[in-house]
Write a protein that holds these residues in place. Sequence first.
Motif, mmCIF file in Angstrom:
data_model
loop_
_atom_site.group_PDB
_atom_site.id
_atom_site.type_symbol
_atom_site.label_atom_id
_atom_site.label_comp_id
_atom_site.label_asym_id
_atom_site.label_seq_id
_atom_site.Cartn_x
_atom_site.Cartn_y
_atom_site.Cartn_z
ATOM 1 N N SER A 98 0.866 -1.190 0.000
ATOM 2 C CA SER A 98 0.000 0.000 0.000
ATOM 3 C C SER A 98 0.895 1.230 0.000
ATOM 4 O O SER A 98 2.111 1.130 0.138
ATOM 5 N N GLU A 132 1.139 4.570 -3.933
ATOM 6 C CA GLU A 132 1.656 3.204 -4.117
ATOM 7 C C GLU A 132 2.905 3.224 -5.008
ATOM 8 O O GLU A 132 3.823 2.429 -4.827
ATOM 9 N N THR A 162 -2.419 8.351 1.047
ATOM 10 C CA THR A 162 -3.603 8.380 0.171
ATOM 11 C C THR A 162 -4.591 9.441 0.665
ATOM 12 O O THR A 162 -5.163 10.180 -0.149
ATOM 13 N N ARG A 179 -10.909 2.438 -1.916
ATOM 14 C CA ARG A 179 -10.082 2.572 -0.710
ATOM 15 C C ARG A 179 -9.920 1.206 -0.012
ATOM 16 O O ARG A 179 -10.860 0.419 0.078
ATOM 17 N N GLY A 180 -8.695 0.981 0.442
ATOM 18 C CA GLY A 180 -8.392 -0.308 1.068
ATOM 19 C C GLY A 180 -8.149 -1.417 0.059
ATOM 20 O O GLY A 180 -8.014 -2.592 0.420
ATOM 21 N N SER A 238 -5.731 -2.559 -1.705
ATOM 22 C CA SER A 238 -4.491 -3.343 -1.840
ATOM 23 C C SER A 238 -4.682 -4.801 -1.406
ATOM 24 O O SER A 238 -4.021 -5.699 -1.929
HETATM 25 N N1 ASP Z 1 -3.607 3.276 -0.240
HETATM 26 C C1 ASP Z 1 -4.972 2.881 -0.484
HETATM 27 C C2 ASP Z 1 -5.871 3.426 0.614
HETATM 28 O O1 ASP Z 1 -5.396 4.092 1.524
HETATM 29 C C3 ASP Z 1 -5.133 1.405 -0.653
HETATM 30 C C4 ASP Z 1 -4.832 0.569 0.577
HETATM 31 O O2 ASP Z 1 -4.217 1.039 1.533
HETATM 32 O O3 ASP Z 1 -5.204 -0.602 0.567
HETATM 33 O O4 ASP Z 1 -7.052 3.243 0.549
#
Ligand code: ASP
Length: 442
Positions: free
Chosen positions: A35, A119, A41, A195-196, A198
């Motif tokens: 990430s 990333e 982000t 979001r999230g 990864s």
């Molecule tokens: N960097 C991205 C986020 O903050 C993806 C991740 O962390 O999974 O949402």
Amino acid sequence: MLVYKFGGTSVGSVVNMNHVKDIISTKGKKIVVLSAMSGTTNALVEISSLIKGNETNEAEAKIKALNETYRKTVFDLIQNKALYQEVIQYVNSIFESLLAAVNQPHSVLLHNTILANGELLSTFMFSRLLQQDGLKVALLPALEFMRTDRANEPDNFYIKQNLERLMQNTNEADVYIAQGFICLDVDGVITNLERGGSDYTATIIGAAIEAEEVQIWTDIDGFHNNDPRFVDNTTALSHLSYDEAAELAYFGAKILHPHTVMPMRALDIPLRLKNTMDPEAHGTLITNEVNGEGIKAIAAKDNITAIKIKSVRMLLAHGFLKKVFEIFEKYETSIDMITTSEIAVSLTIDNTTHLESITGELEKFAKVAIDDYMSIVCLVGNHIIYHPDTPELFQVLQDVNVRMIAYGGSYNNISLLVNTSDKLETLQKLQRYVFEDNSVAV
Ligand code: ASP
Ligand code: ADP
Ligand code: MG
């Protein structure tokens, strides 16, 4: 081959990046998905919205501050002069592109291009950290293999082909490093897995290479039985089935992106959750094995809208539900919970993009009432609806204001719809009642 994924906190500081380096310094080829460093982000989202609002000075100031943080990190991370120069040049080029974006017209594409930089930065820096230690490393640029199709699902054929091609081209590497989160859409335009995302990148890759196991490394010792951000005394679960984990992730357990489990379940690949700060802790293993009986874990999902649809003919005439569902299908809006009575049906959605059009069509044959700011609290476990202690659960509901209950839709899930303002109290009461009282727990 193993696929490892490290989240924002795991790569969020020089100390933690070195922990990650130690964790992956085992024998054998592996793919490491990273990430962005924690906070990046969010900072990029803020920069994008400042640009959108024409707040040029604020956007530039924010970009420069973030640039400074990265310069310091690189200075502390890389001692080798040649590698240091290479990383600083890369970091500078990213921040120059961000400064150039400030004066461009804002668009979804610009937004997604800005977000991708987190990333890109973390993977470049980490690859050079490993090279500094003499490891054989290759970057697998996500934008050269990770792609979604027309239905916004991973284009598995394209992904597998291109991933194999890229890995063959760098066959000598022991550690492959890929960006999580970012991808191309069906038109080849930069986007992301939300979001999230990864976590999802890691399991999509795991499925493409038919990995032995996918490991998600984060800042906590596995999947807990309730949301540790809101509830005290939660405990880590050593094992979950794919279905249990998928349900909990879909219903708001932030530890996993909602779609993470799907690619693993399809190929029966074990998914392991581990703590970067405490690698010795057991963590959680997610497989197709189902064990235990009764309520295992609780999660909650916010931003839910409830729609009550009352038949104007005062009877749920046959064909009524069909008409209702066709409208939701037309607007590609999925329904999470549903309950019916003789004269009305209540259901919930989390995507309100087409709410106005949906309501407009429903009102042609029904009375419609909307409740927003709702949350679904979801209880998951093996055969919970049959467990002798589960009915006692309803005692706890005397104290909480529940708008809807879904019981029996599956053997393994009970969902409650509550006002978001009551969510915290509901989660805390359930935690005490279900896991601390020992009256309902397995
Ligand atoms: N960097 C991205 C986020 O903050 C993806 C991740 O962390 O999974 O949402
Ligand atoms: P990463 O940046 O590594 O992807 P996330 O912040 O996305 O990490 O996910 C880990 C966090 O998820 C934990 O720190 C915890 O606060 C939160 N969380 C929410 N529900 C759960 C749960 N049921 N079990 C474990 N962690 C949870
Ligand atoms: Mg995450």
